[in-house]
Design an enzyme around this catalytic site. Structure first.
Site, PDB file in Angstrom:
ATOM      1  N   LYS A 161      28.570  58.849  29.966  1.00  0.00           N
ATOM      2  CA  LYS A 161      28.427  57.874  31.049  1.00  0.00           C
ATOM      3  C   LYS A 161      28.534  58.605  32.378  1.00  0.00           C
ATOM      4  CE  LYS A 161      31.746  54.801  32.455  1.00  0.00           C
ATOM      5  NZ  LYS A 161      31.832  54.703  33.926  1.00  0.00           N
ATOM      6  N   ASP A 187      25.901  54.294  34.956  1.00  0.00           N
ATOM      7  CA  ASP A 187      26.753  53.148  35.311  1.00  0.00           C
ATOM      8  C   ASP A 187      26.770  52.962  36.830  1.00  0.00           C
ATOM      9  OD1 ASP A 187      28.783  51.239  35.349  1.00  0.00           O
ATOM     10  OD2 ASP A 187      30.378  52.669  34.943  1.00  0.00           O
ATOM     11  N   LYS A 240      25.835  49.868  38.344  1.00  0.00           N
ATOM     12  CA  LYS A 240      26.167  48.456  38.635  1.00  0.00           C
ATOM     13  C   LYS A 240      25.379  47.892  39.810  1.00  0.00           C
ATOM     14  CE  LYS A 240      30.961  48.796  36.938  1.00  0.00           C
ATOM     15  NZ  LYS A 240      31.183  50.245  36.790  1.00  0.00           N
ATOM     16  N   LEU A 241      24.061  47.833  39.675  1.00  0.00           N
ATOM     17  CA  LEU A 241      23.228  47.360  40.778  1.00  0.00           C
ATOM     18  C   LEU A 241      23.481  45.880  41.086  1.00  0.00           C
ATOM     19  CD1 LEU A 241      21.837  50.059  39.940  1.00  0.00           C
ATOM     20  CD2 LEU A 241      19.703  49.020  40.671  1.00  0.00           C
ATOM     21  N   ASP A 257      21.685  43.448  44.217  1.00  0.00           N
ATOM     22  CA  ASP A 257      20.975  43.302  45.496  1.00  0.00           C
ATOM     23  C   ASP A 257      19.908  42.229  45.307  1.00  0.00           C
ATOM     24  OD1 ASP A 257      19.822  43.817  48.074  1.00  0.00           O
ATOM     25  OD2 ASP A 257      20.465  45.903  47.938  1.00  0.00           O
ATOM     26  N   THR A 316      37.091  43.908  35.419  1.00  0.00           N
ATOM     27  CA  THR A 316      38.455  43.714  34.895  1.00  0.00           C
ATOM     28  C   THR A 316      39.505  43.881  35.999  1.00  0.00           C
ATOM     29  OG1 THR A 316      38.296  45.981  34.105  1.00  0.00           O
ATOM     30  CG2 THR A 316      38.056  44.256  32.464  1.00  0.00           C
ATOM     31  N   ARG A 363      42.277  53.501  23.912  1.00  0.00           N
ATOM     32  CA  ARG A 363      43.344  54.509  23.876  1.00  0.00           C
ATOM     33  C   ARG A 363      43.736  54.795  22.439  1.00  0.00           C
ATOM     34  NH1 ARG A 363      41.699  55.087  28.135  1.00  0.00           N
ATOM     35  NH2 ARG A 363      42.738  55.083  30.156  1.00  0.00           N
ATOM     36  N   GLN A 418      45.154  51.587  32.545  1.00  0.00           N
ATOM     37  CA  GLN A 418      44.488  50.497  31.815  1.00  0.00           C
ATOM     38  C   GLN A 418      45.547  49.510  31.337  1.00  0.00           C
ATOM     39  OE1 GLN A 418      41.379  49.926  31.722  1.00  0.00           O
ATOM     40  NE2 GLN A 418      40.166  51.806  31.593  1.00  0.00           N
ATOM     41  N   ARG A 472      39.601  59.373  30.053  1.00  0.00           N
ATOM     42  CA  ARG A 472      40.723  60.317  30.051  1.00  0.00           C
ATOM     43  C   ARG A 472      41.287  60.695  28.679  1.00  0.00           C
ATOM     44  NH1 ARG A 472      43.324  56.785  34.589  1.00  0.00           N
ATOM     45  NH2 ARG A 472      42.010  55.355  33.418  1.00  0.00           N
TER      46      ARG A 472
HETATM   47  O1  C5P Z   1      39.660  57.130  31.561  1.00  0.00           O
HETATM   48  P1  C5P Z   1      39.328  55.801  30.967  1.00  0.00           P
HETATM   49  O2  C5P Z   1      39.159  55.829  29.454  1.00  0.00           O
HETATM   50  O3  C5P Z   1      40.255  54.688  31.417  1.00  0.00           O
HETATM   51  O4  C5P Z   1      37.877  55.495  31.558  1.00  0.00           O
HETATM   52  C1  C5P Z   1      37.206  54.290  31.350  1.00  0.00           C
HETATM   53  C2  C5P Z   1      35.885  54.303  32.044  1.00  0.00           C
HETATM   54  O5  C5P Z   1      35.312  53.001  31.945  1.00  0.00           O
HETATM   55  C3  C5P Z   1      35.946  54.619  33.535  1.00  0.00           C
HETATM   56  O6  C5P Z   1      34.725  55.276  33.886  1.00  0.00           O
HETATM   57  C4  C5P Z   1      36.028  53.259  34.178  1.00  0.00           C
HETATM   58  O7  C5P Z   1      35.510  53.240  35.479  1.00  0.00           O
HETATM   59  C5  C5P Z   1      35.143  52.432  33.233  1.00  0.00           C
HETATM   60  N1  C5P Z   1      35.414  51.004  33.229  1.00  0.00           N
HETATM   61  C6  C5P Z   1      36.671  50.472  32.920  1.00  0.00           C
HETATM   62  N2  C5P Z   1      36.857  49.112  32.929  1.00  0.00           N
HETATM   63  C7  C5P Z   1      35.848  48.294  33.233  1.00  0.00           C
HETATM   64  C8  C5P Z   1      34.585  48.804  33.544  1.00  0.00           C
HETATM   65  C9  C5P Z   1      34.404  50.189  33.535  1.00  0.00           C
HETATM   66  O8  C5P Z   1      37.597  51.210  32.616  1.00  0.00           O
HETATM   67  N3  C5P Z   1      36.035  47.000  33.202  1.00  0.00           N
END
Ligand code: C5P
Length: 232
Positions: free
Chosen positions: A32, A59, A61-62, A64, A119, A181, A190, A211
């Site tokens: 991504k 990603d 997210k358009l 407009d 979220t 996770r 998160q 991460r």
């Molecule tokens: O590091 P981590 O696993 O938390 O990354 C999750 C990815 O998903 C990040 O790029 C974050 O911006 C994206 N994301 C998210 N929650 C959302 C939409 C996108 O964590 N609702």
């Protein structure tokens, strides 16, 4: 495309991204690319990762007016990305225009998925800032159904919403779920998380993992663990 693990390459430069992905000598992860990396490096980073054999979820997210989104999507489609996205809040007209822009002369196109309510938006902020008074769960489901009716392929959602989205929009409507996770890992910022195995059980189609893989001591082993739990 079947179930897969998408690695969120939340890096700020091409150099850091290539040095991270260079560790993957076997299976090439689906990646991504988000706003930070795309705005830093532009289309070159997409072309480079494509040339290296990665599938790409762009990603951006358009959101407009329909005509602008249609033209922007035509540009992204020519970059040959595999998945791109927009905000369902842009309305049905914008989503339909996006699909038109994405569709190539031969009829093929990248998958298009919608962001429902972010979220990071909670009930209080939605009511106060957006004047939307319905329960946020209903708003998310309504946006998912609107995206499906406009012809989109799926939504980005919390793994906790994936089952309900499939219930309302059908099994083929894709759920792409961040917030993953390992059971023995750090949750970080998160709030509502699931393990890859749980995400598989509730029927998520793609998990987006950042991460837990990018910050792992051994990113390749962490990625392979995700694949074992979620795909195999
Ligand atoms: O590091 P981590 O696993 O938390 O990354 C999750 C990815 O998903 C990040 O790029 C974050 O911006 C994206 N994301 C998210 N929650 C959302 C939409 C996108 O964590 N609702």
């Amino acid at each position: 495309m079947g179930r897969d693990v998408i690695v969120a390459c939340d890096f700020s430069s091409m150099e850091d991204t290539l040095s991270f992905l260079g560790k993957f000598t076997g299976r090439k992860p689906f990646v991504k690319i988000g706003m930070e990396l795309y705005y830093a490096e532009g289309p070159a980073v997409v072309r480079e990762l494509k040339a290296r054999g990665h599938k790409i979820f762009l990603d951006l997210k358009l959101h407009d007016i329909p005509n602008t989104v249609k033209k922007a999507m035509a540009v992204l489609s020519r970059l040959d990305v595999d998945i791109c996205n927009l905000h369902a809040a842009g309305t049905t007209a914008m989503m339909k225009a996006a699909l038109e822009g994405l569709t190539r002369p031969d009829g093929s196109r990248p998958l298009l998925i919608a962001v429902t309510q972010l979220t990071s938006t909670d009930q209080e902020a939605m009511e106060r800032d957006l004047l939307i008074k319905e329960p946020i769960k209903d708003v998310v489901m309504h946006y998912a159904k609107t995206a499906k009716a406009a012809g989109l392929d799926g939504v980005v959602c919390s793994p906790l919403e994936a089952e309900a989205v499939h219930g309302a929009c059908g099994r083929e409507f894709l759920t792409v779920t961040p917030g993953v996770r390992f059971s023995d890992g750090d949750v970080g910022d998160q709030k509502r998380v699931m393990t890859p195995a749980e995400a598989k059980r509730i029927g998520s189609d793609y998990i987006v993992v950042g991460r837990p893989i990018t910050a792992a001591d051994d990113p390749v082993a962490a990625y392979e663990r995700c694949v074992r739990e979620f795909v195999d």
